[in-house]
Design a protein around this motif. Structure first.
Motif, PDB file in Angstrom:
ATOM      1  N   HIS A 175       0.142  -0.034 -10.432  1.00 40.27           N
ATOM      2  CA  HIS A 175       0.403   1.262  -9.805  1.00 40.27           C
ATOM      3  C   HIS A 175       1.856   1.439  -9.372  1.00 40.27           C
ATOM      4  O   HIS A 175       2.202   2.491  -8.825  1.00 40.27           O
ATOM      5  CB  HIS A 175      -0.508   1.438  -8.586  1.00 40.27           C
ATOM      6  CG  HIS A 175      -1.960   1.439  -8.909  1.00 40.27           C
ATOM      7  ND1 HIS A 175      -2.608   2.530  -9.454  1.00 40.27           N
ATOM      8  CD2 HIS A 175      -2.895   0.466  -8.798  1.00 40.27           C
ATOM      9  CE1 HIS A 175      -3.880   2.238  -9.642  1.00 40.27           C
ATOM     10  NE2 HIS A 175      -4.085   1.004  -9.260  1.00 40.27           N
ATOM     11  N   GLY A 176       2.696   0.441  -9.584  1.00 46.10           N
ATOM     12  CA  GLY A 176       4.087   0.600  -9.199  1.00 46.10           C
ATOM     13  C   GLY A 176       4.923  -0.636  -9.447  1.00 46.10           C
ATOM     14  O   GLY A 176       4.410  -1.758  -9.515  1.00 46.10           O
ATOM     15  N   ASP A 177       6.235  -0.410  -9.572  1.00 47.24           N
ATOM     16  CA  ASP A 177       7.200  -1.507  -9.719  1.00 47.24           C
ATOM     17  C   ASP A 177       8.180  -1.532  -8.551  1.00 47.24           C
ATOM     18  O   ASP A 177       9.178  -2.253  -8.572  1.00 47.24           O
ATOM     19  CB  ASP A 177       7.959  -1.390 -11.043  1.00 47.24           C
ATOM     20  CG  ASP A 177       8.673  -0.040 -11.202  1.00 47.24           C
ATOM     21  OD1 ASP A 177       8.729   0.748 -10.229  1.00 47.24           O
ATOM     22  OD2 ASP A 177       9.165   0.239 -12.321  1.00 47.24           O
ATOM     23  N   PHE A 178       7.872  -0.739  -7.510  1.00 43.89           N
ATOM     24  CA  PHE A 178       8.781  -0.526  -6.377  1.00 43.89           C
ATOM     25  C   PHE A 178       7.906  -0.290  -5.146  1.00 43.89           C
ATOM     26  O   PHE A 178       6.919   0.459  -5.225  1.00 43.89           O
ATOM     27  CB  PHE A 178       9.638   0.707  -6.672  1.00 43.89           C
ATOM     28  CG  PHE A 178      10.571   1.153  -5.562  1.00 43.89           C
ATOM     29  CD1 PHE A 178      11.896   0.755  -5.561  1.00 43.89           C
ATOM     30  CD2 PHE A 178      10.121   1.982  -4.543  1.00 43.89           C
ATOM     31  CE1 PHE A 178      12.764   1.194  -4.566  1.00 43.89           C
ATOM     32  CE2 PHE A 178      10.979   2.423  -3.554  1.00 43.89           C
ATOM     33  CZ  PHE A 178      12.303   2.025  -3.559  1.00 43.89           C
ATOM     34  N   GLY A 179       8.225  -0.934  -4.030  1.00 40.87           N
ATOM     35  CA  GLY A 179       7.436  -0.667  -2.839  1.00 40.87           C
ATOM     36  C   GLY A 179       7.585  -1.728  -1.777  1.00 40.87           C
ATOM     37  O   GLY A 179       8.452  -2.606  -1.845  1.00 40.87           O
ATOM     38  N   LEU A 180       6.705  -1.656  -0.783  1.00 46.12           N
ATOM     39  CA  LEU A 180       6.754  -2.603   0.330  1.00 46.12           C
ATOM     40  C   LEU A 180       5.354  -2.783   0.899  1.00 46.12           C
ATOM     41  O   LEU A 180       4.431  -2.021   0.600  1.00 46.12           O
ATOM     42  CB  LEU A 180       7.730  -2.124   1.408  1.00 46.12           C
ATOM     43  CG  LEU A 180       7.651  -0.662   1.877  1.00 46.12           C
ATOM     44  CD1 LEU A 180       6.525  -0.476   2.880  1.00 46.12           C
ATOM     45  CD2 LEU A 180       8.966  -0.238   2.499  1.00 46.12           C
TER      46      LEU A 180
END
Length: 262
Positions: free
Chosen positions: A55-60
């Motif tokens: 669901h993503g390649d960027f985040g925290l």
């Protein structure tokens, strides 16, 4: 011939719809877990990192049992522990809470004057005027000063709410450091499942330092912004979540946790 053209048109329509669906999916903020429940003490991980990366390649986010802080950048997951140790982790673990998206910059800004945390947020507000927009924000460059924090892992249930454990935080200070901020500006109407306002984590250029941003001063930085148009929340299917008390107003606790102090 007509049948052949019809097949081509059908294929084109299918591909166009597939591309639109992919674009829509890639423009979505995906939340695994519930921020209010996490801050209220639900630190046991349930959501696989491997699934999160779909669901993503960027985040925290946070590791299992609150063991520091997580950052996802370019498809790689990094953990900063309460010792300050920062390292890339495999996608075989689980998280209790994380927010991710596939990052594609829609806007790019350059900032060369020193900006404190408050002034950086004010600057971002000035260039992102839609107060109800969802923004993923990537900031890369030099920082005159960075202050981060990480919590130690919890050991025994029942876990205390995060705001009741602020005295356990470990702080780290860096000066004249190169690195990247990964974060979001979340609108007020998403408060609860998410944390509204600005929220950033840090990763140094050598990938040896990180943590949740408490304070900073920028140097010369490039700011990339991805404008998102939808959000999805995965609700934990756990006994702890089923019995969690959502009647308590935790907005003040959220502010305390974000700022690292009461």
């Amino acid at each position: 011939m007509k049948q052949y053209v019809l097949i081509l048109l059908c294929l084109y329509h299918f591909n166009a719809n597939a591309q639109h669906a992919e674009s829509k999916e890639n423009n979505t903020l995906y939340t695994a877990g519930h921020a209010g429940a996490f801050i209220g003490g639900l630190y046991d991980a349930y959501y696989p990192y491997s699934k999160l990366k779909l669901h993503g390649d960027f985040g925290l986010g946070a590791p299992d049992k609150l063991d520091g802080e997580l950052l996802l950048l370019n498809g790689h997951i990094y953990q900063t522990q309460s010792s300050g140790k920062t390292f890339e982790i495999p996608d075989t673990g689980f998280t209790p809470f994380a927010v991710v998206n596939f990052f594609h910059a829609d806007k790019v800004f350059k900032a060369t004057l020193p900006l404190s945390k408050d002034k950086l947020c004010a600057y971002l507000d000035s260039v992102l005027p839609n107060q109800n927009g969802i923004y993923a924000i990537h900031i890369k460059g030099t920082f005159g000063q960075i202050k981060t924090r990480a919590f130690p892992p919890v050991m025994q249930k029942p876990y205390k709410p995060l705001a009741a454990m602020l005295n356990l935080q470990h702080f780290f200070s860096f000066h004249d450091v190169r690195g990247e901020l990964v974060g979001y500006r979340i609108p007020d109407y998403m408060e609860g499942p998410n944390i509204s306002g600005y929220h950033f984590h840090f990763l140094s250029a050598d990938k040896q330092s990180g943590g949740h941003i408490v304070d900073l001063q920028t140097g010369a930085v490039t700011i990339e912004v991805d404008v998102l148009d939808s959000f999805t929340v995965d609700i934990p299917q756990t006994s702890d979540f089923e019995h969690f008390d959502f009647t308590k107003d935790r907005r003040e606790e959220v502010k305390q946790v974000e700022n690292g102090k009461k």
